[in-house]
Motif scaffolding. Structure first.
Motif, PDB file in Angstrom:
ATOM      1  N   HIS A 122     -28.066   4.361 -52.409  1.00 54.33           N
ATOM      2  CA  HIS A 122     -27.604   5.446 -52.502  1.00 54.33           C
ATOM      3  C   HIS A 122     -28.195   5.572 -50.769  1.00 54.33           C
ATOM      4  O   HIS A 122     -27.780   6.718 -49.787  1.00 54.33           O
ATOM      5  N   ASN A 180     -34.283  11.137 -53.419  1.00 59.99           N
ATOM      6  CA  ASN A 180     -33.202  11.655 -54.101  1.00 59.99           C
ATOM      7  C   ASN A 180     -33.014  12.427 -54.769  1.00 59.99           C
ATOM      8  O   ASN A 180     -32.192  12.838 -55.887  1.00 59.99           O
ATOM      9  N   SER A 203     -26.133  17.337 -59.772  1.00 59.11           N
ATOM     10  CA  SER A 203     -26.121  17.779 -59.163  1.00 59.11           C
ATOM     11  C   SER A 203     -25.791  19.530 -59.726  1.00 59.11           C
ATOM     12  O   SER A 203     -25.426  19.939 -59.242  1.00 59.11           O
ATOM     13  N   ARG A 220     -22.314  16.639 -49.022  1.00 62.20           N
ATOM     14  CA  ARG A 220     -21.134  15.859 -48.740  1.00 62.20           C
ATOM     15  C   ARG A 220     -19.911  17.448 -48.660  1.00 62.20           C
ATOM     16  O   ARG A 220     -20.330  18.483 -49.684  1.00 62.20           O
ATOM     17  N   ARG A 223     -35.146  17.038 -52.085  1.00 62.65           N
ATOM     18  CA  ARG A 223     -35.003  17.774 -51.842  1.00 62.65           C
ATOM     19  C   ARG A 223     -34.557  19.379 -51.242  1.00 62.65           C
ATOM     20  O   ARG A 223     -33.861  19.906 -50.808  1.00 62.65           O
ATOM     21  N   ALA A 246     -21.252  20.436 -54.460  1.00 62.98           N
ATOM     22  CA  ALA A 246     -22.048  18.896 -55.016  1.00 62.98           C
ATOM     23  C   ALA A 246     -21.447  18.599 -55.811  1.00 62.98           C
ATOM     24  O   ALA A 246     -21.484  17.677 -56.641  1.00 62.98           O
ATOM     25  N   LEU A 247     -21.456  17.879 -54.312  1.00 65.49           N
ATOM     26  CA  LEU A 247     -20.773  16.552 -53.871  1.00 65.49           C
ATOM     27  C   LEU A 247     -21.247  14.898 -53.565  1.00 65.49           C
ATOM     28  O   LEU A 247     -20.952  14.489 -53.061  1.00 65.49           O
ATOM     29  N   GLY A 248     -22.749  15.358 -53.521  1.00 63.67           N
ATOM     30  CA  GLY A 248     -23.540  14.405 -53.607  1.00 63.67           C
ATOM     31  C   GLY A 248     -24.223  14.873 -52.097  1.00 63.67           C
ATOM     32  O   GLY A 248     -23.662  15.316 -51.016  1.00 63.67           O
ATOM     33  N   ARG A 282     -11.292  14.963 -61.650  1.00 65.37           N
ATOM     34  CA  ARG A 282     -11.458  13.920 -62.960  1.00 65.37           C
ATOM     35  C   ARG A 282     -11.578  14.761 -63.840  1.00 65.37           C
ATOM     36  O   ARG A 282     -11.696  15.845 -63.902  1.00 65.37           O
ATOM     37  N   MET A 303     -27.057  16.517 -68.972  1.00 66.90           N
ATOM     38  CA  MET A 303     -26.912  17.502 -68.405  1.00 66.90           C
ATOM     39  C   MET A 303     -26.062  17.456 -68.134  1.00 66.90           C
ATOM     40  O   MET A 303     -25.312  18.885 -68.399  1.00 66.90           O
ATOM     41  N   GLY A 328     -21.506  15.448 -61.430  1.00 65.05           N
ATOM     42  CA  GLY A 328     -22.096  14.480 -60.663  1.00 65.05           C
ATOM     43  C   GLY A 328     -23.911  15.390 -61.736  1.00 65.05           C
ATOM     44  O   GLY A 328     -23.357  16.352 -62.180  1.00 65.05           O
TER      45      GLY A 328
HETATM   46  P1  NDP Z   1     -22.730  11.851 -57.171  1.00 66.38           P
HETATM   47  O1  NDP Z   1     -22.614  10.601 -56.007  1.00 66.38           O
HETATM   48  O2  NDP Z   1     -23.432  11.632 -58.650  1.00 66.38           O
HETATM   49  O3  NDP Z   1     -21.632  12.843 -57.544  1.00 66.38           O
HETATM   50  C1  NDP Z   1     -20.897  13.351 -57.114  1.00 66.38           C
HETATM   51  C2  NDP Z   1     -19.828  14.102 -57.259  1.00 66.38           C
HETATM   52  O4  NDP Z   1     -18.816  14.754 -56.733  1.00 66.38           O
HETATM   53  C3  NDP Z   1     -18.584  13.208 -58.467  1.00 66.38           C
HETATM   54  O5  NDP Z   1     -18.502  13.774 -59.483  1.00 66.38           O
HETATM   55  C4  NDP Z   1     -17.794  13.069 -57.611  1.00 66.38           C
HETATM   56  O6  NDP Z   1     -16.549  12.794 -57.940  1.00 66.38           O
HETATM   57  C5  NDP Z   1     -17.693  14.321 -56.548  1.00 66.38           C
HETATM   58  N1  NDP Z   1     -17.314  14.126 -55.712  1.00 66.38           N
HETATM   59  C6  NDP Z   1     -17.559  13.423 -54.617  1.00 66.38           C
HETATM   60  N2  NDP Z   1     -16.367  13.621 -53.091  1.00 66.38           N
HETATM   61  C7  NDP Z   1     -15.569  14.435 -53.856  1.00 66.38           C
HETATM   62  C8  NDP Z   1     -14.586  14.977 -53.302  1.00 66.38           C
HETATM   63  N3  NDP Z   1     -14.005  14.688 -51.558  1.00 66.38           N
HETATM   64  N4  NDP Z   1     -13.402  15.588 -53.604  1.00 66.38           N
HETATM   65  C9  NDP Z   1     -14.207  16.044 -54.862  1.00 66.38           C
HETATM   66  N5  NDP Z   1     -14.610  15.763 -55.752  1.00 66.38           N
HETATM   67  C10 NDP Z   1     -15.622  14.991 -55.001  1.00 66.38           C
HETATM   68  O7  NDP Z   1     -23.901  13.463 -56.754  1.00 66.38           O
HETATM   69  P2  NDP Z   1     -25.382  14.036 -57.220  1.00 66.38           P
HETATM   70  O8  NDP Z   1     -25.400  15.183 -55.859  1.00 66.38           O
HETATM   71  O9  NDP Z   1     -25.077  14.702 -58.017  1.00 66.38           O
HETATM   72  O10 NDP Z   1     -26.249  12.885 -57.799  1.00 66.38           O
HETATM   73  C11 NDP Z   1     -26.817  12.304 -57.228  1.00 66.38           C
HETATM   74  C12 NDP Z   1     -28.213  10.992 -57.219  1.00 66.38           C
HETATM   75  O11 NDP Z   1     -28.825  12.210 -57.639  1.00 66.38           O
HETATM   76  C13 NDP Z   1     -27.110  10.585 -58.690  1.00 66.38           C
HETATM   77  O12 NDP Z   1     -28.295   9.258 -59.280  1.00 66.38           O
HETATM   78  C14 NDP Z   1     -28.206  12.055 -59.742  1.00 66.38           C
HETATM   79  O13 NDP Z   1     -28.007  11.021 -61.652  1.00 66.38           O
HETATM   80  C15 NDP Z   1     -29.277  12.154 -59.140  1.00 66.38           C
HETATM   81  N6  NDP Z   1     -29.578  13.692 -60.027  1.00 66.38           N
HETATM   82  C16 NDP Z   1     -30.450  13.662 -60.241  1.00 66.38           C
HETATM   83  C17 NDP Z   1     -30.754  15.198 -61.453  1.00 66.38           C
HETATM   84  C18 NDP Z   1     -31.855  15.040 -62.480  1.00 66.38           C
HETATM   85  O14 NDP Z   1     -31.874  14.147 -63.058  1.00 66.38           O
HETATM   86  N7  NDP Z   1     -31.991  16.337 -62.357  1.00 66.38           N
HETATM   87  C19 NDP Z   1     -29.874  16.029 -59.895  1.00 66.38           C
HETATM   88  C20 NDP Z   1     -29.643  15.485 -59.237  1.00 66.38           C
HETATM   89  C21 NDP Z   1     -29.315  15.053 -58.414  1.00 66.38           C
HETATM   90  P3  NDP Z   1     -16.169  11.668 -59.308  1.00 66.38           P
HETATM   91  O15 NDP Z   1     -17.026  11.866 -60.759  1.00 66.38           O
HETATM   92  O16 NDP Z   1     -14.556  11.981 -58.857  1.00 66.38           O
HETATM   93  O17 NDP Z   1     -16.851  10.706 -58.071  1.00 66.38           O
END
Ligand code: NDP
Length: 308
Positions: A254, A280, A154, A115, A283, A235-237, A175, A184, A152
């Protein structure tokens, strides 16, 4: 009727092609909207084994493609528009051109898309400081400040990883609370090289030919300020590219395809998945390639079993 169709031309799809073609299955590979996959959009790939000096992402994908073609993978630059999947019977795909393809086995290797915020300068400076993969590009930012956008897991993982190289890592989150898991989050919050900018969104990316900074806006006060940086990591997912198969293939919350029995099998017999669309957690190019190998072998065994 095809024996095997592979959708996707990233490391997962092409590795599946190499293995299936070497097993004499003459697979048809549909390359999709981004031939070569996401790696064609990175600059240097330094962590793919076998390339001591690193290799350009585009060149790596050309090598993989030619390797797959050498053994008889038929690559068509087509986009799949629809899929009618069955449990153990014929799988039917409809291409954007309207053509229909029937196959005994299908390997879904459609990848995932990072994203982005969608800012014009973010798009313009991709591969010139703007990245969505710290593991891929972090090492290019030695002793310079970088920003990470997101709150998040990531974002925390990328921020921690980037502290190995960068002089300072600034995490910008919209936020005042992190979404990341406690462990993390704490690791990042306790890292002296990471600074947090809360309640803030990036409204512009600065730089002519490479990133020089970002403009952030405090959501509560509306105040804008500039942060100097040379690297910008979104790192928006990720969104898995699985929309075509929703309602037919089991996916997690997801949208990532769920694999069964520790293999590459989906809930439908004859349909397999590999790479980022079903991953997930990691990658990476190398993990996607490994998954492509597994999917081709699982599909080959399935075809053998169906003959008996
Ligand atoms: P997440 O969806 O969890 O986090 C995305 C982050 O990006 C959020 O904080 C979100 O804000 C922010 N965001 C999204 N869109 C916008 C925007 N338009 N503007 C500003 N901020 C934005 O994605 P991740 O890739 O972090 O994680 C996905 C999954 O993978 C999760 O289940 C995670 O636990 C897992 N994961 C696990 C890891 C590990 O255990 N080692 C490592 C990486 C991922 P907001 O919080 O306000 O919604």
């Amino acid at each position: 009727m095809e024996k095997m169709v592979i959708i996707g031309s990233g490391p997962a799809g092409l590795t599946a092609g190499i293995y299936a073609a070497r097993a004499d299955l003459s697979p048809l590979l549909l390359a999709g909207t981004l031939p070569g996959g996401l790696l064609t959009q990175t600059s240097e790939v330094e962590n793919f084994p076998g390339f001591r000096q690193g290799i350009n992402g585009y060149d790596l994908m050309i090598e993989m493609q030619q390797q797959a073609e050498r053994f008889g993978t038929r690559i068509e630059y087509e986009v799949v528009a629809g899929a009618a999947l069955t449990d153990g019977c014929v799988q039917t795909l409809t291409l954007e051109s309207g053509e229909k393809i029937e196959t005994k086995t299908l390997i879904i290797a459609t990848g995932a898309s990072p994203r982005w915020l969608g800012l014009p300068n973010e798009e313009r400076l991709k591969t010139h400081g703007v990245s969505a993969c710290a593991t891929c590009d972090g090492a290019f930012f030695k002793n310079v400040p970088v920003v990470v956008i997101g709150g998040g897991d990531s974002a925390m993982e990328e921020a921690n990883f980037l502290t190995r190289f960068a002089s300072e890592v600034i995490v910008i989150h919209r936020r005042d609370q992190l979404r990341a898991s406690k462990i993390m989050a704490e690791r990042a919050l306790n890292n002296p090289k990471i600074r947090f900018v809360w309640d803030s969104k990036v409204v512009d990316v600065l730089g002519e030919t490479e990133v020089d900074g970002v403009i952030v806006e405090n959501i509560k006060t509306g105040k804008q300020s500039e942060i100097a940086c040379k690297g910008y990591f979104a790192a928006l997912g990720h969104d898995p590219n699985t929309g075509l198969f929703r309602g037919q293939i089991d996916v997690d919350s997801h949208g990532f395809i769920l694999l069964k029995d520790g293999k590459s099998c989906t809930n439908l017999a004859g349909v397999f998945a590999a790479g980022d669309c079903a991953d997930n957690a990691y990658r990476q190019a190398i993990t996607a390639a490994g998954m492509g190998c597994r999917a081709a072998m699982d599909a080959e065994r399935y075809l053998e079993m169906m003959k008996q």
